[in-house]
Design a protein around this motif. Structure first.
Motif, PDB file in Angstrom:
ATOM      1  N   VAL A  56      41.861  55.910  44.051  1.00 27.84           N
ATOM      2  CA  VAL A  56      42.773  54.990  43.368  1.00 27.84           C
ATOM      3  C   VAL A  56      43.793  54.430  44.350  1.00 27.84           C
ATOM      4  CG1 VAL A  56      44.432  54.747  41.477  1.00 27.84           C
ATOM      5  CG2 VAL A  56      42.505  56.350  41.253  1.00 27.84           C
ATOM      6  N   VAL A  57      44.023  53.134  44.270  1.00 31.99           N
ATOM      7  CA  VAL A  57      45.121  52.476  44.994  1.00 31.99           C
ATOM      8  C   VAL A  57      45.952  51.764  43.939  1.00 31.99           C
ATOM      9  CG1 VAL A  57      45.762  50.773  46.732  1.00 31.99           C
ATOM     10  CG2 VAL A  57      43.728  52.195  47.070  1.00 31.99           C
ATOM     11  N   GLY A  58      47.012  52.410  43.519  1.00 37.93           N
ATOM     12  CA  GLY A  58      47.810  51.893  42.419  1.00 37.93           C
ATOM     13  C   GLY A  58      49.019  51.105  42.878  1.00 37.93           C
ATOM     14  N   GLN A  59      49.643  50.469  41.913  1.00 35.06           N
ATOM     15  CA  GLN A  59      50.874  49.705  42.136  1.00 35.06           C
ATOM     16  C   GLN A  59      51.583  49.598  40.798  1.00 35.06           C
ATOM     17  OE1 GLN A  59      50.330  45.987  44.247  1.00 35.06           O
ATOM     18  NE2 GLN A  59      52.302  45.180  43.571  1.00 35.06           N
ATOM     19  N   LYS A  60      52.866  49.802  40.787  1.00 33.16           N
ATOM     20  CA  LYS A  60      53.614  49.821  39.540  1.00 33.16           C
ATOM     21  C   LYS A  60      53.558  48.471  38.838  1.00 33.16           C
ATOM     22  CE  LYS A  60      58.119  51.049  37.588  1.00 33.16           C
ATOM     23  NZ  LYS A  60      59.504  51.481  37.892  1.00 33.16           N
ATOM     24  N   TYR A  62      51.674  46.110  38.305  1.00 30.62           N
ATOM     25  CA  TYR A  62      50.851  44.991  38.754  1.00 30.62           C
ATOM     26  C   TYR A  62      49.645  45.499  39.543  1.00 30.62           C
ATOM     27  CZ  TYR A  62      55.035  42.225  37.744  1.00 30.62           C
ATOM     28  OH  TYR A  62      56.119  41.651  37.132  1.00 30.62           O
ATOM     29  N   ASN A  63      48.633  44.637  39.633  1.00 31.32           N
ATOM     30  CA  ASN A  63      47.510  44.865  40.550  1.00 31.32           C
ATOM     31  C   ASN A  63      46.899  46.260  40.356  1.00 31.32           C
ATOM     32  OD1 ASN A  63      48.177  42.300  41.606  1.00 31.32           O
ATOM     33  ND2 ASN A  63      49.538  43.207  43.108  1.00 31.32           N
ATOM     34  N   GLN A  88      50.271  45.167  48.742  1.00 32.60           N
ATOM     35  CA  GLN A  88      49.777  45.030  47.375  1.00 32.60           C
ATOM     36  C   GLN A  88      48.490  45.844  47.185  1.00 32.60           C
ATOM     37  OE1 GLN A  88      49.710  41.101  45.656  1.00 32.60           O
ATOM     38  NE2 GLN A  88      51.435  40.406  46.874  1.00 32.60           N
ATOM     39  N   GLY A  89      48.369  46.483  46.017  1.00 32.90           N
ATOM     40  CA  GLY A  89      47.222  47.332  45.725  1.00 32.90           C
ATOM     41  C   GLY A  89      46.025  46.515  45.272  1.00 32.90           C
ATOM     42  N   ARG A  90      45.224  46.057  46.237  1.00 34.88           N
ATOM     43  CA  ARG A  90      44.139  45.133  45.914  1.00 34.88           C
ATOM     44  C   ARG A  90      42.774  45.550  46.460  1.00 34.88           C
ATOM     45  NH1 ARG A  90      45.616  40.352  43.770  1.00 34.88           N
ATOM     46  NH2 ARG A  90      47.837  39.788  43.785  1.00 34.88           N
ATOM     47  N   TYR A  91      42.667  46.670  47.166  1.00 37.06           N
ATOM     48  CA  TYR A  91      41.403  46.964  47.825  1.00 37.06           C
ATOM     49  C   TYR A  91      41.221  48.463  48.013  1.00 37.06           C
ATOM     50  CZ  TYR A  91      37.484  46.103  51.036  1.00 37.06           C
ATOM     51  OH  TYR A  91      36.232  46.043  51.621  1.00 37.06           O
ATOM     52  N   VAL A  92      40.031  48.949  47.658  1.00 36.78           N
ATOM     53  CA  VAL A  92      39.638  50.321  47.982  1.00 36.78           C
ATOM     54  C   VAL A  92      38.145  50.306  48.279  1.00 36.78           C
ATOM     55  CG1 VAL A  92      39.276  50.997  45.548  1.00 36.78           C
ATOM     56  CG2 VAL A  92      39.721  52.747  47.286  1.00 36.78           C
ATOM     57  N   GLU A  93      37.754  51.070  49.287  1.00 39.35           N
ATOM     58  CA  GLU A  93      36.364  51.052  49.767  1.00 39.35           C
ATOM     59  C   GLU A  93      35.954  52.474  50.126  1.00 39.35           C
ATOM     60  OE1 GLU A  93      35.425  48.038  52.884  1.00 39.35           O
ATOM     61  OE2 GLU A  93      34.805  49.794  54.070  1.00 39.35           O
ATOM     62  N   ALA A  94      34.712  52.820  49.835  1.00 37.13           N
ATOM     63  CA  ALA A  94      34.218  54.158  50.155  1.00 37.13           C
ATOM     64  C   ALA A  94      32.698  54.124  50.245  1.00 37.13           C
ATOM     65  CB  ALA A  94      34.667  55.168  49.101  1.00 37.13           C
ATOM     66  N   LEU A 106      41.111  40.077  44.254  1.00 35.04           N
ATOM     67  CA  LEU A 106      41.545  38.973  45.101  1.00 35.04           C
ATOM     68  C   LEU A 106      42.712  38.241  44.445  1.00 35.04           C
ATOM     69  CD1 LEU A 106      38.897  36.938  47.020  1.00 35.04           C
ATOM     70  CD2 LEU A 106      40.967  35.807  46.237  1.00 35.04           C
ATOM     71  N   PRO A 107      43.699  37.812  45.217  1.00 36.88           N
ATOM     72  CA  PRO A 107      44.868  37.152  44.620  1.00 36.88           C
ATOM     73  C   PRO A 107      44.492  35.931  43.784  1.00 36.88           C
ATOM     74  CG  PRO A 107      45.316  37.725  46.894  1.00 36.88           C
ATOM     75  CD  PRO A 107      43.869  38.016  46.661  1.00 36.88           C
ATOM     76  N   ASN A 108      45.252  35.714  42.708  1.00 33.37           N
ATOM     77  CA  ASN A 108      45.022  34.577  41.822  1.00 33.37           C
ATOM     78  C   ASN A 108      45.344  33.256  42.520  1.00 33.37           C
ATOM     79  OD1 ASN A 108      46.199  32.504  39.805  1.00 33.37           O
ATOM     80  ND2 ASN A 108      45.018  33.852  38.473  1.00 33.37           N
TER      81      ASN A 108
END
Length: 257
Positions: A56-60, A62-63, A88-94, A106-108
């Motif tokens: 998890v890559v969270g952000q309060k 948003y996102n 900004q919490g927008r990407y996680v990869e594994a 991806l940003p709006n």
């Protein structure tokens, strides 16, 4: 391997819907976007009870993105390379079962006349550079998520109405094509090249869902090694019609063994 992507538009607000869908669909890997909570408050126990581990890559508020998998997720990357100042919490990869998998939001980019649009284009360029590096490994990879990109006129209910929107502007679509031109395959159109009204998002406003006025912005891009295993890619419209639904619906990818 069955991989799903879903912008849940607040995982806590949609938790009963999300858990019910996971029990029905049972993907091996599920990619969430817009979880809208900090990493520590992500409801991991509910998903672990269904057999998923959670990156998890969270952000309060948003996102926020997450990658859930029934098999171990290895070598987790919690950001998109290329800009150390972007928090900004927008990407996680594994890596899961030998496949490198990313969940991206991806940003709006709207409003176009603000810094949000250049940020979107810079983010897309970073994604292209990162994908080019992943291609060098020759490992199969899948980039799934909410791209906030309408690739073509057939992917929107009213192309003229969206001409100046950040999701459909020529610069946005050119960046998306640049990704594909690396040698990536857009899974849904590879399986359904001519399907009309194949939308993944319907706005809450103006009765867009009951009038089926949607857009297709949730995508899977596959490396050549992953594309060789492409068995199916489909949109599951069911969750969008439920009470308290997200404005997005899941897209499901199947890779042959």
């Amino acid at each position: 391997m069955k991989i799903a992507t879903w912008n849940v538009n607040s995982v806590k607000a949609r938790l009963p819907n999300v858990l019910a869908w996971l029990e029905r669909a049972s993907p091996d890997v599920v990619l969430f976007q817009e979880i809208k909570c900090e990493t520590a408050s992500f409801p991991k126990q509910d998903f672990e009870a269904l057999g998923y581990s959670c990156a998890v890559v969270g952000q309060k508020s948003y996102n926020g993105v997450a990658l859930l998998s029934k098999q171990p997720a290895e070598d987790v990357l919690d950001h998109l390379p290329g800009d150390a100042e972007d928090t900004q919490g927008r990407y996680v990869e594994a890596t899961v079962a030998g496949v490198r998998i990313a969940s991206l939001y991806l940003p709006n980019g709207n409003p176009v006349g603000t810094e949000k649009y250049p940020y979107k284009l810079r983010w897309m360029e970073r994604l292209r550079r990162h994908a080019a590096e992943l291609l060098k490994t020759e490992q199969p990879f899948v980039l799934g998520g909410d791209y906030n990109v309408i690739p073509a006129p057939e992917d929107v209910y009213d192309p003229q109405a969206w001409e100046t929107d950040a999701l459909f502007r020529p610069e946005t679509r050119a960046q998306f094509r640049a990704l594909l031109n690396l040698g990536l395959t857009e899974a849904f159109r590879a399986v359904h090249p001519d399907e009309a009204r194949a939308y993944t998002f319907w706005d809450y406003q103006a009765g867009r869902w009951p009038r089926d006025q949607g857009i297709r912005i949730d995508h899977f891009l596959l490396s050549p090694q992953a594309a060789d295993r492409l068995a199916d890619c489909r949109i599951d419209r069911g969750p969008r019609g439920e009470e308290k639904a997200s404005d997005h619906t899941p897209v499901v990818l199947e890779l042959a063994d």
